[in-house]
Design an enzyme around this catalytic site. Structure first.
Site, PDB file in Angstrom:
ATOM      1  N   ASP A 159       0.825  -1.208   0.000  1.00  0.00           N
ATOM      2  CA  ASP A 159       0.000   0.000   0.000  1.00  0.00           C
ATOM      3  C   ASP A 159       0.861   1.262   0.000  1.00  0.00           C
ATOM      4  O   ASP A 159       1.466   1.594   1.019  1.00  0.00           O
ATOM      5  CB  ASP A 159      -0.892  -0.027   1.247  1.00  0.00           C
ATOM      6  CG  ASP A 159      -1.874   1.129   1.271  1.00  0.00           C
ATOM      7  OD1 ASP A 159      -2.119   1.738   0.204  1.00  0.00           O
ATOM      8  OD2 ASP A 159      -2.401   1.431   2.358  1.00  0.00           O
ATOM      9  N   ASP A 200      -1.842   5.621  -5.330  1.00  0.00           N
ATOM     10  CA  ASP A 200      -2.168   4.716  -4.224  1.00  0.00           C
ATOM     11  C   ASP A 200      -2.452   3.302  -4.718  1.00  0.00           C
ATOM     12  O   ASP A 200      -3.528   3.013  -5.238  1.00  0.00           O
ATOM     13  CB  ASP A 200      -3.375   5.273  -3.462  1.00  0.00           C
ATOM     14  CG  ASP A 200      -3.668   4.487  -2.198  1.00  0.00           C
ATOM     15  OD1 ASP A 200      -2.958   3.499  -1.920  1.00  0.00           O
ATOM     16  OD2 ASP A 200      -4.610   4.859  -1.486  1.00  0.00           O
TER      17      ASP A 200
END
Ligand SMILES: *[C@@H]1O[C@H](CO)[C@@H](O)[C@H](O)[C@H]1NC(C)=O
Ligand SMILES: *[C@@H]1O[C@H](CO)[C@@H](O)[C@H](O)[C@H]1NC(C)=O
Ligand SMILES: *[C@@H]1O[C@H](CO)[C@@H](O)[C@H](O)[C@H]1NC(C)=O
Ligand SMILES: *[C@@H]1O[C@H](CO)[C@@H](O)[C@H](O)[C@H]1NC(C)=O
Ligand SMILES: *[C@@H]1O[C@H](CO)[C@@H](O)[C@H](O)[C@H]1NC(C)=O
Ligand SMILES: *[C@@H]1O[C@H](CO)[C@@H](O)[C@H](O)[C@H]1NC(C)=O
Length: 438
Positions: free
Chosen positions: A107, A322
Protein backbone atom coordinates in the site's frame (compact mmCIF):
# COMPACT_ATOMS: atom_id res chain seq x y z
CA UNK A 1 -15.46 -15.61 -15.90
CA UNK A 2 -16.88 -12.37 -17.16
CA UNK A 3 -13.40 -10.94 -17.00
CA UNK A 4 -12.00 -13.16 -19.72
CA UNK A 5 -14.79 -12.39 -22.08
CA UNK A 6 -14.40 -8.68 -21.62
CA UNK A 7 -10.63 -8.72 -22.02
CA UNK A 8 -10.96 -10.89 -25.07
CA UNK A 9 -13.11 -8.27 -26.76
CA UNK A 10 -10.78 -5.42 -26.02
CA UNK A 11 -7.68 -7.27 -27.03
CA UNK A 12 -8.96 -8.54 -30.30
CA UNK A 13 -9.99 -4.98 -31.11
CA UNK A 14 -6.50 -3.77 -30.28
CA UNK A 15 -4.96 -6.44 -32.48
CA UNK A 16 -7.20 -5.46 -35.36
CA UNK A 17 -6.04 -1.88 -35.07
CA UNK A 18 -2.39 -2.89 -34.90
CA UNK A 19 -2.67 -4.89 -38.08
CA UNK A 20 -3.69 -1.84 -40.07
CA UNK A 21 -0.33 -0.07 -40.10
CA UNK A 22 3.24 -1.00 -39.27
CA UNK A 23 3.97 -0.08 -35.67
CA UNK A 24 7.00 1.85 -34.55
CA UNK A 25 8.55 -1.47 -33.53
CA UNK A 26 8.37 -2.86 -37.01
CA UNK A 27 10.08 0.19 -38.45
CA UNK A 28 12.97 0.31 -36.03
CA UNK A 29 14.26 -1.93 -33.25
CA UNK A 30 12.64 -1.13 -29.92
CA UNK A 31 14.59 1.29 -27.79
CA UNK A 32 15.33 0.17 -24.26
CA UNK A 33 13.68 3.01 -22.39
CA UNK A 34 14.34 1.33 -19.05
CA UNK A 35 18.10 1.54 -19.57
CA UNK A 36 17.81 5.03 -21.08
CA UNK A 37 16.05 6.17 -17.89
CA UNK A 38 19.01 4.93 -15.84
CA UNK A 39 16.99 2.09 -14.32
CA UNK A 40 18.29 -1.40 -13.80
CA UNK A 41 16.51 -4.72 -13.81
CA UNK A 42 16.47 -6.58 -10.50
CA UNK A 43 15.92 -10.19 -9.54
CA UNK A 44 14.15 -8.93 -6.41
CA UNK A 45 10.65 -8.95 -7.84
CA UNK A 46 7.51 -10.68 -6.71
CA UNK A 47 4.09 -11.35 -8.25
CA UNK A 48 1.14 -9.14 -7.37
CA UNK A 49 -2.07 -11.17 -7.36
CA UNK A 50 -5.41 -9.49 -7.87
CA UNK A 51 -8.28 -10.65 -5.64
CA UNK A 52 -11.85 -9.44 -5.21
CA UNK A 53 -12.89 -7.61 -2.09
CA UNK A 54 -16.53 -7.46 -1.18
CA UNK A 55 -18.50 -4.41 -0.18
CA UNK A 56 -18.01 -5.05 3.53
CA UNK A 57 -14.28 -5.11 3.18
CA UNK A 58 -11.56 -2.76 4.03
CA UNK A 59 -10.92 0.34 2.00
CA UNK A 60 -7.21 0.77 2.44
CA UNK A 61 -6.95 4.27 1.17
CA UNK A 62 -6.83 6.88 3.87
CA UNK A 63 -9.16 8.94 1.79
CA UNK A 64 -12.49 7.33 1.31
CA UNK A 65 -14.93 7.59 -1.43
CA UNK A 66 -17.36 10.37 -0.60
CA UNK A 67 -19.77 9.42 2.14
CA UNK A 68 -22.66 11.30 0.67
CA UNK A 69 -25.38 9.49 2.53
CA UNK A 70 -27.03 8.35 -0.69
CA UNK A 71 -28.72 5.02 -0.53
CA UNK A 72 -26.98 2.52 -2.76
CA UNK A 73 -30.20 1.90 -4.64
CA UNK A 74 -30.92 5.53 -5.44
CA UNK A 75 -30.30 5.17 -9.13
CA UNK A 76 -31.88 6.12 -12.38
CA UNK A 77 -35.25 4.55 -13.13
CA UNK A 78 -33.78 1.80 -15.28
CA UNK A 79 -31.31 0.48 -12.74
CA UNK A 80 -33.01 0.13 -9.38
CA UNK A 81 -33.03 -3.63 -9.74
CA UNK A 82 -29.26 -3.62 -9.19
CA UNK A 83 -28.49 -4.66 -5.66
CA UNK A 84 -25.16 -4.68 -3.88
CA UNK A 85 -22.27 -4.73 -6.31
CA UNK A 86 -19.00 -5.85 -4.78
CA UNK A 87 -17.01 -2.73 -5.14
CA UNK A 88 -13.37 -3.42 -5.45
CA UNK A 89 -10.40 -5.61 -6.05
CA UNK A 90 -7.10 -5.62 -4.26
CA UNK A 91 -3.53 -6.65 -5.05
CA UNK A 92 -1.75 -9.00 -2.65
CA UNK A 93 1.83 -10.18 -2.25
CA UNK A 94 3.65 -12.58 0.09
CA UNK A 95 5.87 -11.01 2.75
CA UNK A 96 8.20 -12.97 5.04
CA UNK A 97 7.89 -12.14 8.76
CA UNK A 98 8.81 -14.35 11.72
CA UNK A 99 9.69 -17.38 9.61
CA UNK A 100 6.44 -17.51 7.60
CA UNK A 101 5.03 -15.89 4.50
CA UNK A 102 1.95 -13.70 4.85
CA UNK A 103 -0.46 -12.34 2.25
CA UNK A 104 -0.34 -8.57 2.58
CA UNK A 105 -1.56 -5.58 0.61
CA UNK A 106 1.36 -3.49 -0.67
CA UNK A 107 0.00 0.00 0.00
CA UNK A 108 1.66 3.22 -1.17
CA UNK A 109 -1.21 5.11 0.51
CA UNK A 110 -0.10 4.32 4.07
CA UNK A 111 3.21 3.78 5.86
CA UNK A 112 2.60 1.36 8.73
CA UNK A 113 3.36 -2.31 8.24
CA UNK A 114 1.16 -4.56 10.37
CA UNK A 115 -0.16 -8.07 10.82
CA UNK A 116 -3.26 -9.09 12.69
CA UNK A 117 -2.18 -10.75 15.97
CA UNK A 118 -3.84 -14.05 16.85
CA UNK A 119 -5.43 -12.50 19.95
CA UNK A 120 -6.84 -9.41 18.24
CA UNK A 121 -10.21 -8.06 19.25
CA UNK A 122 -12.54 -7.72 16.32
CA UNK A 123 -14.82 -4.70 16.57
CA UNK A 124 -17.74 -3.77 14.37
CA UNK A 125 -18.35 -0.27 13.03
CA UNK A 126 -19.93 0.84 16.29
CA UNK A 127 -16.90 -0.59 18.12
CA UNK A 128 -18.84 -3.48 19.69
CA UNK A 129 -16.78 -6.62 20.26
CA UNK A 130 -17.48 -9.42 17.76
CA UNK A 131 -16.05 -12.89 17.16
CA UNK A 132 -12.79 -12.75 15.18
CA UNK A 133 -14.51 -14.44 12.24
CA UNK A 134 -16.63 -11.34 11.75
CA UNK A 135 -13.53 -9.40 10.67
CA UNK A 136 -12.85 -12.12 8.06
CA UNK A 137 -9.07 -11.86 8.00
CA UNK A 138 -6.50 -14.29 6.68
CA UNK A 139 -4.19 -16.22 9.05
CA UNK A 140 -3.16 -14.21 12.11
CA UNK A 141 0.28 -13.93 13.71
CA UNK A 142 1.10 -15.96 16.83
CA UNK A 143 4.03 -14.97 18.98
CA UNK A 144 6.07 -11.86 19.46
CA UNK A 145 8.52 -9.61 17.66
CA UNK A 146 11.78 -11.29 16.67
CA UNK A 147 13.63 -8.00 17.20
CA UNK A 148 11.90 -7.14 20.48
CA UNK A 149 8.85 -5.16 21.52
CA UNK A 150 8.94 -1.36 21.68
CA UNK A 151 7.53 -0.15 24.98
CA UNK A 152 5.70 3.13 25.50
CA UNK A 153 4.58 3.44 21.87
CA UNK A 154 1.57 2.17 19.96
CA UNK A 155 -0.06 2.32 16.54
CA UNK A 156 -3.36 4.09 16.02
CA UNK A 157 -4.39 4.24 12.39
CA UNK A 158 -7.62 5.10 10.62
CA UNK A 159 -8.17 4.38 6.95
CA UNK A 160 -10.84 5.70 4.67
CA UNK A 161 -14.36 4.49 5.11
CA UNK A 162 -14.01 4.35 8.91
CA UNK A 163 -11.64 1.41 9.37
CA UNK A 164 -9.44 1.82 12.43
CA UNK A 165 -6.76 -0.25 14.12
CA UNK A 166 -4.78 -0.21 17.34
CA UNK A 167 -1.64 -2.24 17.96
CA UNK A 168 1.73 -2.62 19.69
CA UNK A 169 5.01 -1.88 18.00
CA UNK A 170 8.15 -3.95 17.80
CA UNK A 171 10.99 -4.81 15.46
CA UNK A 172 11.08 -7.71 13.04
CA UNK A 173 12.98 -8.70 9.92
CA UNK A 174 10.64 -8.19 6.98
CA UNK A 175 11.49 -10.01 3.73
CA UNK A 176 10.10 -8.46 0.55
CA UNK A 177 10.85 -10.00 -2.87
CA UNK A 178 13.89 -11.79 -1.45
CA UNK A 179 15.36 -8.71 0.29
CA UNK A 180 15.56 -8.94 4.04
CA UNK A 181 14.85 -5.56 5.65
CA UNK A 182 16.35 -6.04 9.09
CA UNK A 183 14.80 -4.67 12.29
CA UNK A 184 11.83 -2.99 10.68
CA UNK A 185 9.41 -1.29 13.05
CA UNK A 186 5.99 -2.91 12.60
CA UNK A 187 2.80 -3.51 14.49
CA UNK A 188 0.88 -6.55 15.66
CA UNK A 189 -2.70 -5.39 15.75
CA UNK A 190 -4.54 -5.90 19.03
CA UNK A 191 -7.90 -4.38 18.16
CA UNK A 192 -9.44 -3.70 14.80
CA UNK A 193 -12.61 -2.32 13.30
CA UNK A 194 -12.02 -3.50 9.76
CA UNK A 195 -13.18 -6.34 7.52
CA UNK A 196 -11.01 -8.39 5.22
CA UNK A 197 -11.70 -10.91 2.47
CA UNK A 198 -10.50 -14.00 4.30
CA UNK A 199 -7.20 -13.86 2.42
CA UNK A 200 -4.84 -11.17 3.60
CA UNK A 201 -3.27 -10.88 7.03
CA UNK A 202 -2.04 -7.32 7.06
CA UNK A 203 -0.73 -4.35 5.12
CA UNK A 204 2.78 -3.58 3.88
CA UNK A 205 3.00 0.20 4.26
CA UNK A 206 5.09 1.62 1.41
CA UNK A 207 4.41 5.31 2.12
CA UNK A 208 6.96 7.69 3.58
CA UNK A 209 7.81 8.73 7.14
CA UNK A 210 5.29 11.54 7.50
CA UNK A 211 2.39 9.09 7.28
CA UNK A 212 3.49 6.69 10.04
CA UNK A 213 1.08 6.60 12.96
CA UNK A 214 3.06 5.90 16.13
CA UNK A 215 1.99 7.59 19.36
CA UNK A 216 3.83 7.80 22.67
CA UNK A 217 2.16 6.39 25.78
CA UNK A 218 -0.31 3.57 26.17
CA UNK A 219 -3.75 5.18 25.99
CA UNK A 220 -4.98 5.48 22.41
CA UNK A 221 -7.97 7.59 23.44
CA UNK A 222 -5.52 10.39 24.34
CA UNK A 223 -3.69 10.39 20.99
CA UNK A 224 -3.22 13.68 19.17
CA UNK A 225 -0.48 15.54 17.29
CA UNK A 226 1.06 16.27 20.70
CA UNK A 227 2.16 12.64 21.32
CA UNK A 228 2.69 11.59 17.70
CA UNK A 229 6.09 9.99 17.04
CA UNK A 230 7.20 9.35 13.48
CA UNK A 231 9.46 6.40 12.66
CA UNK A 232 11.32 4.97 9.66
CA UNK A 233 8.86 3.02 7.49
CA UNK A 234 9.98 0.10 5.32
CA UNK A 235 11.04 2.22 2.35
CA UNK A 236 13.39 4.17 4.59
CA UNK A 237 14.87 1.13 6.36
CA UNK A 238 15.39 -0.49 2.97
CA UNK A 239 17.50 2.52 1.99
CA UNK A 240 19.94 1.85 4.86
CA UNK A 241 21.21 -1.16 2.94
CA UNK A 242 23.65 0.43 0.53
CA UNK A 243 23.66 -2.59 -1.77
CA UNK A 244 19.96 -2.05 -2.56
CA UNK A 245 18.98 1.05 -4.56
CA UNK A 246 16.34 3.01 -2.62
CA UNK A 247 13.62 2.54 -5.21
CA UNK A 248 10.72 0.20 -5.73
CA UNK A 249 8.44 -0.23 -8.66
CA UNK A 250 5.02 -1.63 -9.51
CA UNK A 251 3.98 -3.14 -12.81
CA UNK A 252 0.34 -3.93 -12.09
CA UNK A 253 -1.81 -5.85 -14.50
CA UNK A 254 -5.19 -7.50 -14.45
CA UNK A 255 -3.28 -10.50 -15.82
CA UNK A 256 -1.59 -12.03 -12.75
CA UNK A 257 1.21 -13.51 -14.90
CA UNK A 258 2.33 -9.97 -15.81
CA UNK A 259 1.83 -8.27 -12.46
CA UNK A 260 4.86 -7.49 -10.29
CA UNK A 261 6.35 -5.41 -7.52
CA UNK A 262 10.11 -5.07 -7.25
CA UNK A 263 12.65 -3.52 -4.91
CA UNK A 264 15.97 -1.95 -5.90
CA UNK A 265 15.16 -1.91 -9.62
CA UNK A 266 12.48 -2.85 -12.12
CA UNK A 267 11.18 -6.37 -12.79
CA UNK A 268 12.56 -8.35 -15.75
CA UNK A 269 10.47 -8.93 -18.89
CA UNK A 270 8.60 -5.64 -18.57
CA UNK A 271 8.94 -3.49 -21.69
CA UNK A 272 7.89 0.11 -21.82
CA UNK A 273 7.67 3.31 -23.81
CA UNK A 274 9.53 6.42 -22.76
CA UNK A 275 9.45 7.48 -19.10
CA UNK A 276 8.07 10.71 -17.67
CA UNK A 277 9.60 11.91 -14.41
CA UNK A 278 7.84 14.03 -11.80
CA UNK A 279 8.93 15.05 -8.30
CA UNK A 280 7.05 13.64 -5.31
CA UNK A 281 5.09 16.59 -3.90
CA UNK A 282 5.59 17.53 -0.29
CA UNK A 283 2.35 18.08 1.52
CA UNK A 284 1.40 20.29 4.44
CA UNK A 285 -1.20 18.83 6.78
CA UNK A 286 -3.10 20.95 9.29
CA UNK A 287 -0.85 23.98 8.77
CA UNK A 288 2.30 22.01 9.64
CA UNK A 289 5.47 22.34 7.55
CA UNK A 290 5.44 20.51 4.24
CA UNK A 291 6.77 16.96 4.39
CA UNK A 292 6.82 13.70 2.45
CA UNK A 293 3.71 11.70 3.21
CA UNK A 294 1.98 10.23 0.19
CA UNK A 295 3.28 9.83 -3.32
CA UNK A 296 1.60 13.05 -4.36
CA UNK A 297 1.84 14.70 -7.76
CA UNK A 298 0.10 17.39 -9.75
CA UNK A 299 -0.95 16.15 -13.19
CA UNK A 300 -0.71 18.75 -15.95
CA UNK A 301 -4.03 17.69 -17.41
CA UNK A 302 -6.86 15.23 -17.34
CA UNK A 303 -8.41 14.66 -20.75
CA UNK A 304 -11.45 12.56 -21.63
CA UNK A 305 -12.70 11.81 -25.15
CA UNK A 306 -10.18 14.46 -26.22
CA UNK A 307 -11.78 17.22 -24.16
CA UNK A 308 -9.43 18.96 -21.79
CA UNK A 309 -10.74 19.18 -18.24
CA UNK A 310 -13.20 22.04 -18.12
CA UNK A 311 -14.81 22.64 -14.80
CA UNK A 312 -13.95 24.05 -11.44
CA UNK A 313 -10.90 21.80 -11.65
CA UNK A 314 -9.49 23.71 -14.61
CA UNK A 315 -5.99 22.74 -13.57
CA UNK A 316 -5.80 19.40 -11.80
CA UNK A 317 -4.83 19.64 -8.16
CA UNK A 318 -2.77 17.27 -6.09
CA UNK A 319 -3.38 13.57 -6.68
CA UNK A 320 -2.09 10.62 -4.71
CA UNK A 321 -0.65 7.50 -6.31
CA UNK A 322 -2.17 4.72 -4.22
CA UNK A 323 -1.65 1.01 -4.91
CA UNK A 324 -4.08 0.20 -2.07
CA UNK A 325 -7.04 1.94 -3.73
CA UNK A 326 -8.83 0.26 -6.61
CA UNK A 327 -10.52 3.15 -8.41
CA UNK A 328 -9.51 6.61 -9.56
CA UNK A 329 -11.11 9.37 -7.52
CA UNK A 330 -11.66 12.68 -9.33
CA UNK A 331 -13.67 15.76 -8.37
CA UNK A 332 -17.38 15.19 -8.68
CA UNK A 333 -17.95 17.17 -11.89
CA UNK A 334 -14.95 15.57 -13.62
CA UNK A 335 -16.13 12.10 -12.56
CA UNK A 336 -19.68 12.89 -13.72
CA UNK A 337 -18.31 14.06 -17.06
CA UNK A 338 -16.15 11.03 -17.69
CA UNK A 339 -18.92 8.64 -16.65
CA UNK A 340 -21.37 10.34 -19.02
CA UNK A 341 -19.05 9.52 -21.94
CA UNK A 342 -19.37 5.74 -21.73
CA UNK A 343 -21.58 4.44 -24.49
CA UNK A 344 -24.22 3.91 -23.13
CA UNK A 345 -23.51 6.35 -20.28
CA UNK A 346 -22.72 5.19 -16.73
CA UNK A 347 -25.01 6.17 -13.87
CA UNK A 348 -24.26 7.25 -10.36
CA UNK A 349 -24.61 4.34 -7.97
CA UNK A 350 -23.74 5.67 -4.51
CA UNK A 351 -20.72 5.98 -2.21
CA UNK A 352 -18.86 7.81 -4.96
CA UNK A 353 -19.11 5.03 -7.55
CA UNK A 354 -20.87 4.64 -10.89
CA UNK A 355 -22.20 1.59 -12.73
CA UNK A 356 -22.42 0.93 -16.44
CA UNK A 357 -23.43 -1.95 -18.68
CA UNK A 358 -20.53 -4.38 -18.53
CA UNK A 359 -20.19 -4.39 -22.31
CA UNK A 360 -20.36 -0.59 -22.73
CA UNK A 361 -17.70 1.24 -24.76
CA UNK A 362 -15.44 3.15 -22.37
CA UNK A 363 -14.32 6.71 -23.14
CA UNK A 364 -10.65 7.58 -23.45
CA UNK A 365 -9.16 9.04 -20.28
CA UNK A 366 -5.65 10.47 -20.26
CA UNK A 367 -3.65 11.93 -17.41
CA UNK A 368 -0.79 14.29 -18.29
CA UNK A 369 2.24 13.68 -16.10
CA UNK A 370 5.76 15.01 -16.59
CA UNK A 371 5.03 16.20 -20.15
CA UNK A 372 3.51 12.91 -21.34
CA UNK A 373 -0.04 11.67 -21.70
CA UNK A 374 -0.87 8.39 -19.99
CA UNK A 375 -4.02 6.77 -21.30
CA UNK A 376 -5.88 4.60 -18.83
CA UNK A 377 -6.05 1.12 -20.30
CA UNK A 378 -9.61 0.66 -21.66
CA UNK A 379 -9.87 -2.73 -19.95
CA UNK A 380 -9.41 -0.95 -16.59
CA UNK A 381 -12.36 1.42 -16.99
CA UNK A 382 -15.02 -1.26 -16.41
CA UNK A 383 -14.51 -3.80 -13.61
CA UNK A 384 -15.99 -7.09 -14.85
CA UNK A 385 -15.57 -8.82 -11.48
CA UNK A 386 -18.19 -6.48 -10.05
CA UNK A 387 -20.83 -8.06 -12.28
CA UNK A 388 -23.62 -9.71 -10.31
CA UNK A 389 -24.85 -12.75 -12.18
CA UNK A 390 -27.63 -13.47 -9.70
CA UNK A 391 -29.39 -10.22 -10.51
CA UNK A 392 -30.78 -9.85 -13.96
CA UNK A 393 -28.78 -6.72 -14.48
CA UNK A 394 -25.63 -6.70 -16.50
CA UNK A 395 -23.96 -3.84 -14.69
CA UNK A 396 -20.37 -3.33 -13.59
CA UNK A 397 -18.63 -0.64 -11.55
CA UNK A 398 -16.67 1.88 -13.62
CA UNK A 399 -13.06 2.77 -12.88
CA UNK A 400 -13.78 6.45 -12.22
CA UNK A 401 -15.34 7.55 -8.94
CA UNK A 402 -16.09 10.82 -7.12
CA UNK A 403 -13.58 11.83 -4.51
CA UNK A 404 -13.99 14.46 -1.87
CA UNK A 405 -11.11 16.85 -1.30
CA UNK A 406 -8.30 14.37 -1.94
CA UNK A 407 -8.01 12.75 -5.32
CA UNK A 408 -6.47 9.39 -6.06
CA UNK A 409 -4.78 7.61 -8.95
CA UNK A 410 -5.53 4.02 -7.96
CA UNK A 411 -5.00 0.60 -9.52
CA UNK A 412 -7.25 1.53 -12.44
CA UNK A 413 -4.64 4.08 -13.48
CA UNK A 414 -1.58 2.02 -12.53
CA UNK A 415 -2.54 -1.12 -14.49
CA UNK A 416 -0.44 -1.47 -17.66
CA UNK A 417 2.05 1.17 -16.47
CA UNK A 418 5.48 0.67 -14.95
CA UNK A 419 5.77 3.11 -12.05
CA UNK A 420 9.03 3.68 -10.21
CA UNK A 421 9.01 5.24 -6.75
CA UNK A 422 12.44 6.74 -6.05
CA UNK A 423 12.68 7.35 -2.32
CA UNK A 424 16.36 8.38 -2.41
CA UNK A 425 17.18 12.06 -1.95
CA UNK A 426 15.80 12.55 -5.46
CA UNK A 427 12.22 11.84 -4.25
CA UNK A 428 10.64 11.39 -7.65
CA UNK A 429 8.33 9.08 -9.56
CA UNK A 430 8.76 7.74 -13.07
CA UNK A 431 5.87 6.54 -15.24
CA UNK A 432 5.95 4.61 -18.50
CA UNK A 433 3.32 2.81 -20.52
CA UNK A 434 3.92 -0.94 -20.79
CA UNK A 435 4.23 -2.38 -24.28
CA UNK A 436 4.63 -6.07 -23.33
CA UNK A 437 0.94 -6.98 -23.35
CA UNK A 438 0.37 -9.93 -25.67
C1 LIG B 1 8.40 -17.71 1.52
O1 LIG B 1 8.36 -17.42 0.13
C2 LIG B 1 9.64 -17.45 -0.49
C3 LIG B 1 9.51 -16.94 -1.90
O2 LIG B 1 8.30 -17.32 -2.49
C4 LIG B 1 10.19 -18.87 -0.41
O3 LIG B 1 11.47 -18.91 -1.00
C5 LIG B 1 10.30 -19.26 1.06
O4 LIG B 1 10.73 -20.60 1.15
C6 LIG B 1 8.97 -19.10 1.77
N1 LIG B 1 9.17 -19.31 3.20
C7 LIG B 1 8.39 -20.10 3.91
C8 LIG B 1 8.72 -20.23 5.36
O5 LIG B 1 7.43 -20.68 3.43
C1 LIG C 1 21.49 -5.87 1.97
O1 LIG C 1 20.66 -6.57 1.07
C2 LIG C 1 21.30 -7.70 0.47
C3 LIG C 1 20.35 -8.25 -0.57
O2 LIG C 1 19.15 -8.66 0.01
C4 LIG C 1 21.63 -8.71 1.56
O3 LIG C 1 22.30 -9.80 0.98
C5 LIG C 1 22.51 -8.06 2.61
O4 LIG C 1 22.67 -8.95 3.68
C6 LIG C 1 21.85 -6.79 3.12
N1 LIG C 1 22.75 -6.11 4.01
C7 LIG C 1 22.36 -5.72 5.25
C8 LIG C 1 23.37 -4.99 6.05
O5 LIG C 1 21.24 -5.94 5.68
C1 LIG D 1 -6.88 6.21 18.52
O1 LIG D 1 -7.57 5.04 18.89
C2 LIG D 1 -8.73 5.27 19.68
C3 LIG D 1 -9.28 3.91 20.10
O2 LIG D 1 -9.50 3.11 18.97
C4 LIG D 1 -9.72 6.11 18.90
O3 LIG D 1 -10.87 6.38 19.71
C5 LIG D 1 -9.07 7.41 18.48
O4 LIG D 1 -9.94 8.13 17.65
C6 LIG D 1 -7.76 7.18 17.75
N1 LIG D 1 -7.08 8.43 17.58
C7 LIG D 1 -6.40 8.75 16.47
C8 LIG D 1 -5.69 10.06 16.46
O5 LIG D 1 -6.35 7.99 15.51
C1 LIG E 1 -1.31 -13.32 -19.34
O1 LIG E 1 0.05 -13.10 -19.58
C2 LIG E 1 0.75 -14.28 -19.98
C3 LIG E 1 2.23 -13.92 -20.00
O2 LIG E 1 2.48 -12.83 -20.83
C4 LIG E 1 0.21 -14.74 -21.31
O3 LIG E 1 0.88 -15.92 -21.72
C5 LIG E 1 -1.29 -15.01 -21.18
O4 LIG E 1 -1.83 -15.32 -22.44
C6 LIG E 1 -2.00 -13.78 -20.61
N1 LIG E 1 -3.37 -14.15 -20.26
C7 LIG E 1 -4.40 -13.63 -20.90
C8 LIG E 1 -5.75 -14.04 -20.40
O5 LIG E 1 -4.27 -12.85 -21.81
C1 LIG F 1 -18.36 24.85 -9.43
O1 LIG F 1 -18.34 25.23 -8.06
C2 LIG F 1 -19.51 25.93 -7.66
C3 LIG F 1 -19.27 26.43 -6.23
O2 LIG F 1 -18.58 25.46 -5.46
C4 LIG F 1 -20.70 24.99 -7.77
O3 LIG F 1 -21.88 25.65 -7.36
C5 LIG F 1 -20.83 24.54 -9.21
O4 LIG F 1 -21.88 23.60 -9.33
C6 LIG F 1 -19.55 23.92 -9.71
N1 LIG F 1 -19.63 23.64 -11.14
C7 LIG F 1 -19.54 22.41 -11.61
C8 LIG F 1 -19.60 22.26 -13.09
O5 LIG F 1 -19.42 21.44 -10.89
C1 LIG G 1 -16.22 8.59 -26.10
O1 LIG G 1 -15.28 7.78 -26.78
C2 LIG G 1 -15.63 6.40 -26.85
C3 LIG G 1 -14.43 5.65 -27.41
O2 LIG G 1 -13.97 6.27 -28.56
C4 LIG G 1 -16.89 6.25 -27.68
O3 LIG G 1 -17.26 4.90 -27.76
C5 LIG G 1 -17.99 7.05 -26.99
O4 LIG G 1 -19.17 7.01 -27.78
C6 LIG G 1 -17.56 8.51 -26.82
N1 LIG G 1 -18.59 9.17 -26.04
C7 LIG G 1 -19.28 10.19 -26.52
C8 LIG G 1 -20.38 10.73 -25.66
O5 LIG G 1 -19.05 10.69 -27.61
Amino acid sequence: MARHLFQGLVWSLALALCAAAPTQDELEPRRNYIAEAGLSVTENYHPLIRVPLDRESLKTSRFPEVQDGLDARQLGPGTDHIKAIPLQTQYLMQVGIGGSNWSMIPDTGSSDTWLMSSTFQCLDRSHQLQAQGYCNFGPSYKGGYSGGKITGQHMNISYGGGDSLNGDFGYADVTVAGIKVPKQQMSLVTSASIRGNGLFSGILGLGMRGLTTAYLGTDPTKDSDANAARYAPLVETLGLNTTVKPIFSVAMSRNDSRSFISFGGVPPDVKTGEFATIPIAQISLNGKPREYLYYGLRPESVTFNNTQTHSNWTKPGLMIVDTGTTLNYFPRDVADNINSLFSPPAEYYGSGTYVVQCDAAPPTVEVGIGGKQFRIDPSSLILPETRQAEFDADYCTTGIARGSGTYILGDVFLQELLVVFDVSDKKEMKFAQRVDKV
